[in-house]
Design an enzyme around this catalytic site. Structure first.
Site, PDB file in Angstrom:
ATOM      1  N   ARG A 136      47.879  47.748  42.172  1.00  0.00           N
ATOM      2  CA  ARG A 136      48.846  47.458  41.116  1.00  0.00           C
ATOM      3  C   ARG A 136      50.828  47.059  41.517  1.00  0.00           C
ATOM      4  NH1 ARG A 136      51.841  52.226  38.287  1.00  0.00           N
ATOM      5  NH2 ARG A 136      52.387  51.502  36.380  1.00  0.00           N
TER       6      ARG A 136
ATOM      7  N   VAL B 222      57.433  40.436  37.960  1.00  0.00           N
ATOM      8  CA  VAL B 222      59.048  40.507  37.552  1.00  0.00           C
ATOM      9  C   VAL B 222      59.926  39.440  38.945  1.00  0.00           C
ATOM     10  CG1 VAL B 222      61.327  41.729  37.817  1.00  0.00           C
ATOM     11  CG2 VAL B 222      59.076  42.347  37.214  1.00  0.00           C
TER      12      VAL B 222
ATOM     13  N   GLY C  61      58.310  36.915  40.288  1.00  0.00           N
ATOM     14  CA  GLY C  61      57.368  36.200  40.597  1.00  0.00           C
ATOM     15  C   GLY C  61      57.135  36.691  41.773  1.00  0.00           C
TER      16      GLY C  61
ATOM     17  N   ASN D 163      57.270  51.753  37.473  1.00  0.00           N
ATOM     18  CA  ASN D 163      57.168  51.583  38.091  1.00  0.00           C
ATOM     19  C   ASN D 163      58.084  53.457  38.541  1.00  0.00           C
ATOM     20  OD1 ASN D 163      56.591  49.044  38.105  1.00  0.00           O
ATOM     21  ND2 ASN D 163      58.816  48.766  38.905  1.00  0.00           N
TER      22      ASN D 163
ATOM     23  N   HIS E  67      41.931  48.156  35.157  1.00  0.00           N
ATOM     24  CA  HIS E  67      41.761  49.803  35.036  1.00  0.00           C
ATOM     25  C   HIS E  67      40.891  50.709  35.078  1.00  0.00           C
ATOM     26  CE1 HIS E  67      45.609  49.848  31.985  1.00  0.00           C
ATOM     27  NE2 HIS E  67      46.026  49.519  33.654  1.00  0.00           N
ATOM     28  N   THR E  68      39.707  49.672  35.773  1.00  0.00           N
ATOM     29  CA  THR E  68      38.055  50.380  36.139  1.00  0.00           C
ATOM     30  C   THR E  68      37.746  50.914  37.306  1.00  0.00           C
ATOM     31  OG1 THR E  68      36.045  49.636  36.793  1.00  0.00           O
ATOM     32  CG2 THR E  68      37.795  47.970  37.963  1.00  0.00           C
TER      33      THR E  68
ATOM     34  N   ASP F 173      34.021  47.777  38.708  1.00  0.00           N
ATOM     35  CA  ASP F 173      32.693  47.539  38.153  1.00  0.00           C
ATOM     36  C   ASP F 173      33.289  46.890  36.749  1.00  0.00           C
ATOM     37  OD1 ASP F 173      33.056  50.049  36.515  1.00  0.00           O
ATOM     38  OD2 ASP F 173      31.530  50.531  37.626  1.00  0.00           O
TER      39      ASP F 173
END
Length: 317
Positions: free
Chosen positions: A61, A69, A71, A93, A192-193, A245
């Site tokens: 993340r 933001v 780059g 953040n 988000h796995t 996964d």
């Protein structure tokens, strides 16, 4: 044409070629200047993720919130100064992004190996890839040669990063603004796995939305009351929370998306078919995710002589 003109033309040609080449990232950028950098990063990432699996998602993340933001320039790592306010306190953040200490440890080790050579932005890119691999996900060849910014943008962090409350159209727009197709947005959402989220980010969904499996909502409410305990954590992927996964997409088909924005990907809209495809074909998801990550890592990097190589990732030199 005189010999001087010929020499001048060749000089300008080579100068032009040099500028073009310097602006390109390459997989072997540190092969001679810091040959052990990749193994050094991997060792530290593996250790951190083994110690706390959630850290893999946090490092992934960090790279994402960096690249969206200004780059991929490590602006997300900068602390506030008298000249600018950093991005750490931006809405997406604040009390949320983490893993800075892992990056600092890696940077310290790399600096002792090759002082002033490897950028914080490149460390973020490699650490993201190594985190995915450490949790069982796909690998990809990270292109290197980014340099670090000398400023950050609180306003861009607030405006450019997608929110957990976004509808599908807002998600499509946020990613399109960075050059991603809707398909690439869905693939990247598969991050988000892994990871965990604070009660604050999904409270509205589990108490007020109808497109959620009722038993799933009830189980989440046990650890996320309607008032208070904002920082209580729940896994984003309820099935295999520490394995990279395709279970995230299967969960969406069962109305078990944790965020409002997650379930938007499978809610009668244009992305339903892709969620179904990824849910039944883990390899296609893995390939598409890796390719989208490669593309994200190439967002507006500073190269050549622009920016700097920070000695301390939290401060400009």
């Amino acid at each position: 044409m005189s010999i001087y003109k010929i020499v001048e033309h060749f000089f300008l040609l080579f100068l032009f070629i040099g500028i073009i080449v310097s602006a390109q990232l390459s997989s072997d950028f540190y092969s001679t200047t810091c040959p052990n950098v990749l193994s050094t990063i991997k060792t530290q990432v593996d250790s951190a993720v083994n110690n706390e699996p959630r850290m893999g998602a946090s490092l992934l993340r960090l790279h994402f919130h960096d690249c969206f933001v200004q780059g991929c320039d490590a602006s997300v790592l900068l602390d506030d100064t008298s000249n600018f306010t950093g991005e750490k306190t931006a809405g997406p953040n604040a009390n949320s992004i983490r893993g800075f200490e892992v990056i600092d440890t890696i940077k310290s080790q790399v600096e002792s190996l090759c002082p002033g050579v490897v950028s914080c932005a490149d460390i973020l890119a490699v650490a993201a890839r190594d985190s995915v691999v450490a949790l069982g996900g796909p690998s990809w060849t990270v292109r290197l040669g980014r340099r670090d910014s000398t400023t950050a943008s609180l306003s861009s962090a607030n405006s450019d990063l997608p929110s957990f409350s976004f509808d599908l159209s807002q998600l499509i727009t946020a990613f399109s603004n960075k050059g991603f197709t809707t398909q690439e947005m869905v693939a990247l959402s598969g991050a988000h796995t892994i990871g965990e989220a604070r009660c604050l980010t999904f409270r509205q969904r589990i108490y007020n939305e109808s497109n959620i499996d009722s038993s799933y909502a009830t189980s989440l409410q046990a650890n996320c009351p309607s008032v208070g305990d904002d920082s209580n954590l729940s896994p984003i992927d309820t099935t295999t929370p520490t394995t990279f996964d395709n279970a995230y997409f299967k969960n969406l088909q069962s109305q078990k998306g944790l965020f409002h924005s997650d379930q938007q990907l499978f809610n009668g809209g244009s992305t339903d078919s892709q969620v179904t495809s990824y849910g039944s074909d883990a390899q296609t998801f893995a390939t598409d995710f890796a390719n989208a990550m490669l593309k994200m890592g190439n967002l507006s990097p500073l190269t050549g002589t622009t920016g700097q190589i920070r000695t301390n990732c939290a401060k400009i030199n």
